[in-house]
Design an enzyme around this catalytic site. Structure first.
Site, PDB file in Angstrom:
ATOM      1  N   CYS A   1       2.886  -8.587 -22.342  1.00  0.00           N
ATOM      2  CA  CYS A   1       3.914  -7.922 -21.529  1.00  0.00           C
ATOM      3  C   CYS A   1       5.291  -8.478 -21.875  1.00  0.00           C
ATOM      4  O   CYS A   1       6.278  -7.751 -22.011  1.00  0.00           O
ATOM      5  CB  CYS A   1       3.650  -8.147 -20.044  1.00  0.00           C
TER       6      CYS A   1
ATOM      7  N   CYS B   1       7.770  -7.215 -24.772  1.00  0.00           N
ATOM      8  CA  CYS B   1       8.697  -6.098 -24.555  1.00  0.00           C
ATOM      9  C   CYS B   1       9.655  -6.372 -23.394  1.00  0.00           C
ATOM     10  O   CYS B   1      10.848  -6.099 -23.484  1.00  0.00           O
ATOM     11  CB  CYS B   1       7.933  -4.812 -24.256  1.00  0.00           C
TER      12      CYS B   1
ATOM     13  N   CYS C   1       1.077   1.061 -20.087  1.00  0.00           N
ATOM     14  CA  CYS C   1       1.631   0.056 -20.993  1.00  0.00           C
ATOM     15  C   CYS C   1       0.521  -0.568 -21.825  1.00  0.00           C
ATOM     16  O   CYS C   1       0.667  -0.773 -23.030  1.00  0.00           O
ATOM     17  CB  CYS C   1       2.343  -1.037 -20.195  1.00  0.00           C
TER      18      CYS C   1
ATOM     19  N   CYS D   1      -3.432  11.646   9.093  1.00  0.00           N
ATOM     20  CA  CYS D   1      -2.735  10.350   9.069  1.00  0.00           C
ATOM     21  C   CYS D   1      -1.723  10.289  10.220  1.00  0.00           C
ATOM     22  O   CYS D   1      -1.598   9.291  10.918  1.00  0.00           O
ATOM     23  CB  CYS D   1      -1.985  10.167   7.749  1.00  0.00           C
TER      24      CYS D   1
ATOM     25  N   CYS E   1      -2.420   9.194  14.071  1.00  0.00           N
ATOM     26  CA  CYS E   1      -2.369   7.781  14.437  1.00  0.00           C
ATOM     27  C   CYS E   1      -1.027   7.155  14.090  1.00  0.00           C
ATOM     28  O   CYS E   1      -0.415   6.483  14.919  1.00  0.00           O
ATOM     29  CB  CYS E   1      -3.480   7.007  13.714  1.00  0.00           C
ATOM     30  N   HIS E   2      -0.579   7.328  12.856  1.00  0.00           N
ATOM     31  CA  HIS E   2       0.516   6.500  12.343  1.00  0.00           C
ATOM     32  C   HIS E   2       1.909   7.054  12.637  1.00  0.00           C
ATOM     33  O   HIS E   2       2.890   6.336  12.514  1.00  0.00           O
ATOM     34  CB  HIS E   2       0.319   6.254  10.851  1.00  0.00           C
TER      35      HIS E   2
ATOM     36  N   ARG F   1      -6.974   1.004   0.807  1.00  0.00           N
ATOM     37  CA  ARG F   1      -6.736   1.035   2.252  1.00  0.00           C
ATOM     38  C   ARG F   1      -6.802   2.471   2.778  1.00  0.00           C
ATOM     39  O   ARG F   1      -7.326   2.726   3.866  1.00  0.00           O
ATOM     40  CB  ARG F   1      -5.365   0.419   2.567  1.00  0.00           C
TER      41      ARG F   1
ATOM     42  N   CYS G   1      -9.260   4.343   5.644  1.00  0.00           N
ATOM     43  CA  CYS G   1      -8.822   5.219   6.726  1.00  0.00           C
ATOM     44  C   CYS G   1      -9.578   6.540   6.687  1.00  0.00           C
ATOM     45  O   CYS G   1     -10.052   7.033   7.699  1.00  0.00           O
ATOM     46  CB  CYS G   1      -7.324   5.502   6.615  1.00  0.00           C
TER      47      CYS G   1
END
Lengths: 138, 266
Positions: free
Chosen positions: B82, B85, B119, B182, B185-186, B223, B227
């Site tokens: 990595c 570059c 990459c 989603c 709840c959120h 995650r 859910c």
């Protein structure tokens, strides 16, 4: 009066909604067991009512608060009204967060092992309704 | 290579003392709240917050440290690292805060995990890393760590716009046997108790995160899968277009919140 039939799910019993607001008759034709209904309300794999509702179940440490407190709910609704709310709350309020506990259609991407099955059996619905009917404020 | 400091304190120009005081006052979350937006940090238990506050206590740094070593180690057919570059990883400061971004060649969005693998396969001719592998989690976290404390700054205009719309549609679409979106709840109930769990706003600014429940680090897509399963919906694959578009929507929704990667959550 509308009759809702189990179009593709053989296992669901037919029920009748009265005045868009109530299912007056038991899904099983018999009264439920309130003691078993209380267990269903606690059980995370079944009703899990406590996920969203505060209930008079003091031995359980965590009660949800996204839904209304169910203490005294039998004073506020008739048995038939509670039954419809458990069976398919969205038939009353399409925007509610509350799942339909006795419906198998109109869902999106249901996990395979739950597909075509209601969350609760007709008997479990009746047990929960019987339990809810005991929640009267003194 | 890495900066083990009290999270956010320097980067957002707040004194450590101010941050410490802010967290003792209910409803005042310092840098972790921007307007109505609240980081998952503000819903966490004090012990969990303390683990995040101290990089030496934060278990995510095990993988971040490994990635920091990997940064300079050549890999693949071209025998490139990595660092060959990019130079020092600090040169990527700010980059992680802008992802996902539109990828011209793909004609769709790309997130940090996918960029790292691109990459590897294109510029190093190395094998791609599996989505939730320790290697990819650590490298993703290392890249985002370079933006820690900087505000999330995800663009949704131009070619990103239709993908943002798809992510938005996902966010508001009910799914699973429990028939929940989603947003139920959120958006509508964040901060409220869902039995033993407190619902957060579901902000993605700390991912990849060390999650106590997993006893491990995990990706945002992992995650989201969790859910989806909780509402008894069939999840998508990590790195799927559906989840990348959703990541775009919720990352833009988090704009202004500081990058916290690697956060600690329960």
């Amino acid at each position: 009066m509308a009759v809702v039939g189990p179009a593709s799910a053989e296992s669901l019993v037919t029920y009748t909604i009265v005045d868009d607001f109530s299912i007056p008759e038991s899904l099983t034709g018999a009264p439920g067991d309130p003691v078993k209904g209380r267990e269903v309300a606690i059980n995370r794999r079944l009703g899990n009512c406590l996920a969203c509702h505060v209930m008079p179940i003091p031995e359980q440490p965590f009660h949800g608060e996204t839904g209304p407190d169910l203490d005294g709910v039998a004073d506020r609704y008739t048995e038939g009204e509670l039954r419809l709310r458990v069976v398919d709350s969205k038939s009353i309020n399409p925007y509610t967060m509350m799942p339909a506990f006795y419906r198998v259609e109109g869902f999106h991407r249901v996990m395979e092992r739950f597909a075509g099955k209601p969350i609760l059996t007709a008997q479990e619905v009746e047990d929960v309704v019987a339990y809810l009917m005991t929640l009267k404020e003194e | 290579m890495r900066h083990r400091t009290a999270v956010l304190a320097g980067a957002v120009g707040l004194s450590l003392g101010f941050v410490g005081i802010a967290f003792t006052q209910a409803g005042d979350w310092g840098a972790y709240q921007v307007g109505d937006k609240r980081s998952g940090y503000t819903y966490a238990q004090p012990e969990t917050q303390a683990m995040q506050d101290d990089d030496f206590e934060n278990p995510a740094f095990l993988l971040v440290d490994l990635a920091a070593e990997q940064w300079s180690i050549p890999d693949g057919e071209l025998d490139k690292a990595c660092a060959d570059c990019h130079g020092d990883v600090e040169n990527l400061a700010g980059v992680g805060a802008t992802y996902p971004v539109y990828h011209e060649g793909w004609g769709k969005m790309i997130n940090v995990e996918q960029r790292i693998n691109e990459c590897r396969t294109e510029n190093m001719q190395a094998e791609p890393l599996k989505y939730d592998s320790k290697g990819l989690l650590g490298m993703t976290a290392l890249v985002k760590l370079q933006s820690r404390g900087m505000p999330m700054n995800v663009a949704i205009d131009g070619p990103a716009a239709p993908f943002y719309e798809k992510g938005k549609e996902f966010y508001f679409e009910r799914r699973g046997q429990l028939d929940l979106a989603c947003a139920n709840c959120h958006e509508d109930h964040a901060g409220e108790q869902l039995r033993a769990n407190r619902l957060s706003q579901g902000q993605p600014n700390g991912f990849p995160t060390y999650r106590l429940k997993w006893q491990n680090m995990g990706s945002l897509h992992r995650r989201i899968k969790g859910c989806n399963r909780q509402v008894r919906a069939e999840p998508y694959k990590s790195g799927s277009d559906e989840y990348v578009n959703l990541e775009l929507f919720i990352s833009h929704r988090a704009n202004g919140l500081p990058v916290e990667t690697p956060s600690v959550r329960n």
